[in-house]
Scaffold this active site. Structure first.
Site, PDB file in Angstrom:
ATOM      1  N   TYR A 160     -10.917   2.699  -5.846  1.00 33.76           N
ATOM      2  CA  TYR A 160      -9.629   2.387  -6.475  1.00 33.76           C
ATOM      3  C   TYR A 160      -9.855   1.559  -7.750  1.00 33.76           C
ATOM      4  CZ  TYR A 160      -5.001   0.205  -7.105  1.00 33.76           C
ATOM      5  OH  TYR A 160      -3.813  -0.250  -7.623  1.00 33.76           O
ATOM      6  N   SER A 200      -4.643  -2.244 -12.907  1.00 35.80           N
ATOM      7  CA  SER A 200      -4.623  -3.251 -11.855  1.00 35.80           C
ATOM      8  C   SER A 200      -5.623  -4.345 -12.209  1.00 35.80           C
ATOM      9  CB  SER A 200      -5.043  -2.590 -10.536  1.00 35.80           C
ATOM     10  OG  SER A 200      -5.399  -3.572  -9.589  1.00 35.80           O
ATOM     11  N   ASN A 243       9.814   6.982  -7.229  1.00 36.64           N
ATOM     12  CA  ASN A 243      10.709   6.940  -6.066  1.00 36.64           C
ATOM     13  C   ASN A 243      10.554   5.646  -5.275  1.00 36.64           C
ATOM     14  OD1 ASN A 243       8.170   8.588  -5.410  1.00 36.64           O
ATOM     15  ND2 ASN A 243       8.805   7.834  -3.414  1.00 36.64           N
ATOM     16  N   GLY A 256       8.714   1.313  -5.166  1.00 33.42           N
ATOM     17  CA  GLY A 256       7.957   0.198  -5.740  1.00 33.42           C
ATOM     18  C   GLY A 256       8.234  -0.088  -7.201  1.00 33.42           C
ATOM     19  N   ILE A 257       7.152  -0.306  -7.936  1.00 32.60           N
ATOM     20  CA  ILE A 257       7.236  -0.725  -9.341  1.00 32.60           C
ATOM     21  C   ILE A 257       7.895   0.362 -10.200  1.00 32.60           C
ATOM     22  CG2 ILE A 257       5.801  -1.334 -11.348  1.00 32.60           C
ATOM     23  CD1 ILE A 257       3.711  -2.439  -9.261  1.00 32.60           C
ATOM     24  N   GLY A 258       7.570   1.617  -9.914  1.00 28.44           N
ATOM     25  CA  GLY A 258       8.126   2.725 -10.697  1.00 28.44           C
ATOM     26  C   GLY A 258       9.633   2.802 -10.571  1.00 28.44           C
TER      27      GLY A 258
HETATM   28  N1  LIG Z   1       1.451  -3.182  -5.597  1.00 34.39           N
HETATM   29  C1  LIG Z   1       0.474  -3.847  -6.192  1.00 34.39           C
HETATM   30  O1  LIG Z   1       0.109  -4.971  -5.791  1.00 34.39           O
HETATM   31  C2  LIG Z   1      -0.214  -3.256  -7.385  1.00 34.39           C
HETATM   32  C3  LIG Z   1      -1.198  -4.021  -8.034  1.00 34.39           C
HETATM   33  C4  LIG Z   1      -1.842  -3.483  -9.126  1.00 34.39           C
HETATM   34  C5  LIG Z   1      -1.524  -2.222  -9.568  1.00 34.39           C
HETATM   35  N2  LIG Z   1      -0.575  -1.494  -8.914  1.00 34.39           N
HETATM   36  C6  LIG Z   1      -0.284  -0.146  -9.426  1.00 34.39           C
HETATM   37  O2  LIG Z   1       1.105  -0.018  -9.629  1.00 34.39           O
HETATM   38  C7  LIG Z   1       1.473   1.366  -9.594  1.00 34.39           C
HETATM   39  C8  LIG Z   1       2.715   1.555  -8.739  1.00 34.39           C
HETATM   40  O3  LIG Z   1       2.357   1.298  -7.401  1.00 34.39           O
HETATM   41  P1  LIG Z   1       3.305   0.517  -6.381  1.00 34.39           P
HETATM   42  O4  LIG Z   1       2.643  -0.774  -6.094  1.00 34.39           O
HETATM   43  O5  LIG Z   1       4.693   0.527  -6.854  1.00 34.39           O
HETATM   44  O6  LIG Z   1       3.113   1.393  -5.056  1.00 34.39           O
HETATM   45  P2  LIG Z   1       4.058   2.466  -4.345  1.00 34.39           P
HETATM   46  O7  LIG Z   1       5.319   1.847  -3.906  1.00 34.39           O
HETATM   47  O8  LIG Z   1       3.184   3.096  -3.302  1.00 34.39           O
HETATM   48  O9  LIG Z   1       4.357   3.500  -5.502  1.00 34.39           O
HETATM   49  C9  LIG Z   1       3.413   4.444  -5.901  1.00 34.39           C
HETATM   50  C10 LIG Z   1       4.134   5.637  -6.434  1.00 34.39           C
HETATM   51  O10 LIG Z   1       3.153   6.617  -6.832  1.00 34.39           O
HETATM   52  C11 LIG Z   1       3.522   7.859  -6.235  1.00 34.39           C
HETATM   53  N3  LIG Z   1       2.391   8.748  -6.013  1.00 34.39           N
HETATM   54  C12 LIG Z   1       1.316   8.563  -5.209  1.00 34.39           C
HETATM   55  N4  LIG Z   1       0.549   9.657  -5.226  1.00 34.39           N
HETATM   56  C13 LIG Z   1       1.139  10.555  -6.049  1.00 34.39           C
HETATM   57  C14 LIG Z   1       0.847  11.868  -6.457  1.00 34.39           C
HETATM   58  N5  LIG Z   1      -0.228  12.521  -5.990  1.00 34.39           N
HETATM   59  N6  LIG Z   1       1.689  12.481  -7.311  1.00 34.39           N
HETATM   60  C15 LIG Z   1       2.799  11.871  -7.771  1.00 34.39           C
HETATM   61  N7  LIG Z   1       3.138  10.628  -7.406  1.00 34.39           N
HETATM   62  C16 LIG Z   1       2.317   9.969  -6.554  1.00 34.39           C
HETATM   63  C17 LIG Z   1       4.152   7.464  -4.918  1.00 34.39           C
HETATM   64  O11 LIG Z   1       4.897   8.560  -4.384  1.00 34.39           O
HETATM   65  P3  LIG Z   1       5.107   8.694  -2.780  1.00 34.39           P
HETATM   66  O12 LIG Z   1       6.161   7.708  -2.427  1.00 34.39           O
HETATM   67  O13 LIG Z   1       5.533  10.117  -2.648  1.00 34.39           O
HETATM   68  O14 LIG Z   1       3.794   8.395  -2.139  1.00 34.39           O
HETATM   69  C18 LIG Z   1       5.017   6.303  -5.377  1.00 34.39           C
HETATM   70  O15 LIG Z   1       6.186   6.768  -5.980  1.00 34.39           O
HETATM   71  C19 LIG Z   1       0.246   2.107  -9.071  1.00 34.39           C
HETATM   72  O16 LIG Z   1      -0.449   2.695 -10.151  1.00 34.39           O
HETATM   73  C20 LIG Z   1      -0.607   1.003  -8.477  1.00 34.39           C
HETATM   74  O17 LIG Z   1      -1.976   1.320  -8.452  1.00 34.39           O
HETATM   75  C21 LIG Z   1       0.094  -1.971  -7.843  1.00 34.39           C
END
Ligand SMILES: NC(=O)c1ccc[n+]([C@@H]2O[C@H](COP(=O)([O-])OP(=O)(O)OC[C@H]3O[C@@H](n4cnc5c(N)ncnc54)[C@H](OP(=O)(O)O)[C@@H]3O)[C@@H](O)[C@H]2O)c1
Length: 291
Positions: A175, A142, A15, A17-19
């Site tokens: 983390y 990450s 919903n 960010g990256i997803g």
């Molecule tokens: N952003 C960065 O710089 C970065 C760097 C390295 C790795 N990553 C990895 O990239 C991936 C995507 O993260 P993002 O950066 O796009 O952050 P994000 O925008 O916070 O997206 C994270 C997603 O995971 C969902 N989520 C969290 N807890 C959950 C749960 N208990 N059950 C189901 N869904 C859950 C969130 O849903 P809600 O919206 O409902 O919370 C959101 O859809 C993550 O694995 C993160 O660790 C990100």
């Protein structure tokens, strides 16, 4: 690019960010995508936007809280009732928390969402992935995994919890530990899946402007993410490697690799320790009561 029309893909945490950007790109390729989210409203909003922007009506929404093993088992059963194949599983959802929290099932929350959840979800869907082969598993780790440590005697950080606030001071924040576990899980999984036609790869998306860190419960870590904005790439760019691994013909036979910016990269020495990978696998199976 391989033909994605009609391919069934699951993307967790889609919903935002990256997803969300991963789904958007796969939707543009005419894939059938199941967005797996924990919140119906946030999910519907993203689904609506993606359908509107791409015209692809084959974008479904399903609810699953990855911190709950019950929820994962329920979701997997429901998914299998609806779909009899699965071509791509993207374990993208992730979170960070400043304070140690324990889920109602008794698991430390960062460990549950970032590692245990993807491990269980993959296992629940493995038969389907195998019968749909060639198929792909993609785990979003990450770059911080290199700061991680896998302490098999304290997987749930009971003795030592270093939350997001501790980043600058501590060598192995929780983390980072969970992202290292996800990496090691991928390498072990790829070995176990050799010859099945199912590939398993892991990726590091870079420093990406998303919601990550905003709800960690620590003002300093959300500030760190805010102040890091000039260094961050946007979520579309951050999703490129996920989309590449999900769809490119170039990687159709590659497995057990880590990718960054659509290229294979070496990860930290600890991630390649096969003895720890296997012990972690077995201990995880025990925690989840898997046969
Ligand atoms: N952003 C960065 O710089 C970065 C760097 C390295 C790795 N990553 C990895 O990239 C991936 C995507 O993260 P993002 O950066 O796009 O952050 P994000 O925008 O916070 O997206 C994270 C997603 O995971 C969902 N989520 C969290 N807890 C959950 C749960 N208990 N059950 C189901 N869904 C859950 C969130 O849903 P809600 O919206 O409902 O919370 C959101 O859809 C993550 O694995 C993160 O660790 C990100």
């Amino acid at each position: 690019m391989s033909e994605m029309k009609g391919k069934i893909c699951i993307v967790t945490g889609s919903n935002s960010g990256i997803g969300k950007e991963t789904v958007l790109s796969l939707a543009k390729m005419d894939a059938h995508v199941v967005m797996v989210v924990r919140n119906q409203d946030r999910g519907e909003k993203a689904q609506f936007e993606i359908v509107r922007q791409t015209g692809n009506k084959s974008i479904d929404l399903m609810i699953c809280d990855l911190s709950s093993m019950d929820s994962i088992r329920h979701f997997s059963q429901e998914f299998k009732k609806k779909d009899d194949r699965l071509d791509v599983l993207v374990n993208n959802a992730g979170a960070m928390f400043n304070k140690r929290e324990v889920t109602p099932e008794g698991f430390e929350r960062t460990f549950a969402v970032n590692y245990l959840g993807p491990f269980l979800l993959t296992h629940e869907l493995l038969d389907l992935l195998k019968s749909s082969a060639p198929s792909r598993i993609i785990n979003v780790s990450s770059g911080l995994a290199k700061n991680g440590n896998v302490d098999l005697d304290d997987l749930q950080s009971q003795k030592n919890y270093a939350g997001t606030k501790a980043y600058a001071r501590v060598r192995a924040p929780v983390y980072a530990n969970t992202k290292l576990m996800l990496m090691m899980f991928t390498y072990e999984l790829a070995r176990r899946l050799k010859g099945t036609g199912v590939t398993a790869n892991v990726l590091m998306p870079g420093f990406v402007a998303t919601n990550l860190g905003k709800n960690s419960g620590s003002l300093s870590s959300s500030l760190m993410f805010k102040m890091g904005r000039p260094m961050q790439v946007n979520a579309k760019k951050g999703a490129e490697t996920s989309v590449y691994l999900a769809s490119s013909d170039e990687v159709k036979d590659l497995t057990g690799e880590c990718f960054s910016k659509k290229k294979t990269v070496e990860t930290c020495p600890a991630s390649y320790d096969q003895e720890i990978q296997e012990r972690l696998w077995n201990e995880t199976g025990r925690l989840l009561s898997l046969r």
